[in-house]
Scaffold this motif. Structure first.
Motif, mmCIF file in Angstrom:
data_model
loop_
_atom_site.group_PDB
_atom_site.id
_atom_site.type_symbol
_atom_site.label_atom_id
_atom_site.label_comp_id
_atom_site.label_asym_id
_atom_site.label_seq_id
_atom_site.Cartn_x
_atom_site.Cartn_y
_atom_site.Cartn_z
ATOM 1 N N ARG A 156 38.088 25.652 38.315
ATOM 2 C CA ARG A 156 37.686 25.877 39.715
ATOM 3 C C ARG A 156 38.902 26.077 40.618
ATOM 4 O O ARG A 156 38.986 27.059 41.352
ATOM 5 C CB ARG A 156 36.867 24.673 40.214
ATOM 6 N N VAL A 157 39.886 25.158 40.517
ATOM 7 C CA VAL A 157 41.045 25.277 41.430
ATOM 8 C C VAL A 157 41.967 26.429 41.016
ATOM 9 O O VAL A 157 42.571 27.076 41.869
ATOM 10 C CB VAL A 157 41.844 23.953 41.558
ATOM 11 N N ILE A 158 42.020 26.684 39.705
ATOM 12 C CA ILE A 158 42.856 27.799 39.224
ATOM 13 C C ILE A 158 42.290 29.116 39.755
ATOM 14 O O ILE A 158 43.031 29.978 40.232
ATOM 15 C CB ILE A 158 42.948 27.786 37.676
ATOM 16 N N ALA A 159 40.959 29.238 39.729
ATOM 17 C CA ALA A 159 40.335 30.458 40.234
ATOM 18 C C ALA A 159 40.488 30.544 41.754
ATOM 19 O O ALA A 159 40.818 31.604 42.301
ATOM 20 C CB ALA A 159 38.860 30.478 39.851
ATOM 21 N N ALA A 160 40.280 29.416 42.440
ATOM 22 C CA ALA A 160 40.361 29.421 43.910
ATOM 23 C C ALA A 160 41.759 29.808 44.383
ATOM 24 O O ALA A 160 41.902 30.516 45.379
ATOM 25 C CB ALA A 160 39.979 28.047 44.448
ATOM 26 N N CYS A 161 42.776 29.367 43.667
ATOM 27 C CA CYS A 161 44.155 29.637 44.099
ATOM 28 C C CYS A 161 44.778 30.812 43.348
ATOM 29 O O CYS A 161 45.984 31.050 43.472
ATOM 30 C CB CYS A 161 45.016 28.381 43.938
ATOM 31 N N ARG A 162 43.948 31.527 42.582
ATOM 32 C CA ARG A 162 44.408 32.719 41.835
ATOM 33 C C ARG A 162 45.629 32.417 40.968
ATOM 34 O O ARG A 162 46.675 33.054 41.103
ATOM 35 C CB ARG A 162 44.728 33.862 42.808
ATOM 36 N N LEU A 163 45.485 31.425 40.117
ATOM 37 C CA LEU A 163 46.622 31.022 39.266
ATOM 38 C C LEU A 163 46.421 31.434 37.808
ATOM 39 O O LEU A 163 47.209 31.052 36.945
ATOM 40 C CB LEU A 163 46.798 29.496 39.332
#
Lengths: 235, 316
Positions: B115-122
């Protein structure tokens, strides 16, 4: 408990993804190997006694390399801000880091087991004395780690942390020598009690004295408590 | 969700924060504005629990930071000014460490990281060591760790610093989406950012909270300082007299321009229709070339507050 484990795992990854752990373990093994060869093969006496003594002094000079980055590195990397704002209690941070450093000490200790192979093949060593020596070595190492970790929390500079730790540990090692220059029995007793090397000598001779065990554990407890209190005060 | 009551912070004899009080509710994004050294970071650090106030009370999600900071930390995400990253760790290991400390359960770990990887485009850097990342990616990894565990309170100290324009826009969108369900306090130097994503703005300088209101509210509050600018082919003295006679005009500054033009800057009171009255008066006698009402930008409002306090401090 989760917090301690998380910090511990992070510490282990940090140790083994930087050259410091490999360097310290290698230097320690080379040094120990040299002392073992010198003590056993040159003198022809099949014991670990003198090697343990050399290992103790070698450990004191290498421990600051293990502990110097523990908190200083967090300050300079600005990651202390993360640790203090995550749901972690200060003692969990201190203990997690300490256990990480202790693991390096145990790796160093176990690696010296290689010296025991020729000792048992060609000699007739006393297993109980060797075990007692190793217990003393680990206990003294634990005390050194706790002191080094505390000094690392006092400064942002890793080199300064190491430079403070080395003389303090050397003072604990050599303080027993001051006994010879004291007339006061109280001071003589105090210097003897504070001496890392005198307590360690008991273990090397195969004496597992509860007083010596309690002394090393008390040093660990005091240093880690000071470490925790200082970090809390720093907030 | 965030509440500061008479918070003061002293280092020795130096007072860094003076009696600051404000609150941020759930679903609200508050912009925290102030020049360098104004006390923004210290205030944020106190809310995050990195340092304790000398006096006053900070509560996060209803929990007093002085007594329940451990519990409050579980409901808080914090991105400091310098992203707190472990250079030798790779991005996933770092995020996993933070998630574990924040109490994310093993079975939910992967979905939370995703979720956070996708949200922050990582996605492109998940296996890369942090020391190999560009400044923009480092900033985004810092933001990702703050978003882990879906905190109720998010503190972001200059989250878009070091990002390129595309990344800035994406990050703002992440904050905006997140801010729908959380209380967000966002410190920034970029004033348009505040206008774009914040419901309210807090202005701080010299450790004192100067104002807290919506961007529009702050602009309206300073409307009495509005100017109306006109340019006309006129004689300077007569134009000035005529303009001063218009109801609502409080002061006029006239400057001569080339080609017999005159520029007049009229300070006017906050009222509607004043531009029309000025235009009528001028157009009767002269040819009017330009008429413009100068609305105060947030930047002007901010500078006015900051300059006022600087002058007051110098006078004191």
């Amino acid at each position: 408990m989760n917090g301690i484990l998380a910090i511990y795992r992070k510490e282990m990854i940090q140790y083994f993804r930087s050259p410091i752990a490999y360097f310290v373990v290698s230097v320690f093994l080379l040094g120990t190997g040299y002392f073992f060869l010198y003590n056993v093969f040159s003198t022809g006496i099949g014991t670990m006694n003198e090697t343990f003594r050399n290992m103790g002094l070698l450990l004191i000079t290498l421990i600051p390399l293990v502990t110097m980055r523990l908190f200083s590195g967090e300050y300079t990397g600005r990651t202390m801000e993360l640790l203090t704002t995550l749901p972690l209690k200060t003692w969990e941070i201190v203990l997690g880091k300490y256990l990480g450093a202790l693991t390096i000490l145990l790796v160093m200790t176990m690696a010296t087991g290689i010296n025991l192979i020729p000792l048992y093949l060609f000699g007739n060593p006393e297993t109980k004395t060797i075990l007692s020596g190793y217990i003393g070595f680990i206990l003294m190492g634990m005390a050194c780690l706790a002191i080094g970790q505390f000094f690392s929390s006092l400064t942002q500079n890793q080199i300064v942390a190491a430079l403070i730790t080395i003389p303090v540990l050397l003072a604990f090692w050599f303080v027993g020598h001051l006994q010879a220059y004291q007339n006061s029995p109280g001071l003589r007793e105090l210097f003897g009690y504070l001496s890392f090397s005198l307590h360690f000598s008991d273990f090397i001779r195969g004496l597992l004295r509860s007083e010596a065990v309690a002394f090393y554990l008390a040093v660990v407890a005091v240093a880690l408590t000071l470490n925790t209190s200082y970090l809390q005060w720093r907030r | 969700m965030i509440k500061l009551e008479s918070v003061t912070k002293r280092y020795g004899s130096r007072t860094i924060i003076h009696d600051v009080s404000f609150s941020v509710s759930k679903g609200e994004i508050v912009g925290f504005l102030g020049p360098n050294g104004a006390g923004k970071t210290t205030t944020m650090r106190m809310i995050a629990g990195a340092t304790t106030p000398t006096s006053g009370r900070v509560t996060v999600a209803g929990l007093d930071m002085a007594t329940h900071n451990h519990d409050a930390a579980q409901r808080l995400g914090y991105l400091p000014e310098h992203p707190p990253l472990y250079d030798v760790l790779d991005v996933t290991t770092y995020l996993r460490f933070v998630a574990k400390v924040k109490g994310v359960q093993r079975h939910a770990m992967q979905s939370e990281l995703d979720r956070v990887i996708a949200a922050c485009r990582l996605e492109a850097v998940v296996t890369r060591e942090i020391y190999k990342l560009s400044k923009g990616y480092r900033q985004r990894v810092g933001l990702a760790q703050a978003l882990l565990g879906k905190p109720d309170v998010l503190l972001l100290d200059e989250p878009t610093a070091g990002l390129d324009p595309g990344q800035i826009q994406e990050t703002r969108e992440v904050i905006r989406t997140f801010g729908e369900h959380a209380a967000v306090l966002l410190s920034t130097h970029i004033l348009p950012e505040v206008t774009l994503i914040c419901q309210r703005v807090a202005i701080i300088n010299g450790g004192r909270l100067l104002a807290i209101d919506s961007p529009v509210g702050l602009q309206q509050a300073s409307e009495q300082t509005n100017n109306v600018l006109i340019e006309a082919s006129a004689e300077a003295g007569s134009l000035r007299e005529e303009l001063l006679g218009v109801q609502g005009v409080t002061a006029v500054t006239v400057t001569a321009l080339p080609n017999d033009l005159v520029r007049a800057e009229c300070q006017v009171e906050a009222q509607s229709g004043i531009e029309a009255r000025i235009a009528r008066v001028v157009a009767v006698r002269w040819s009017l070339h330009r008429l413009e009402r100068q609305q105060p930008t947030l930047e002007n409002v901010f500078l006015r507050y900051v300059n006022q306090t600087s002058q007051q401090r110098e006078a004191a």
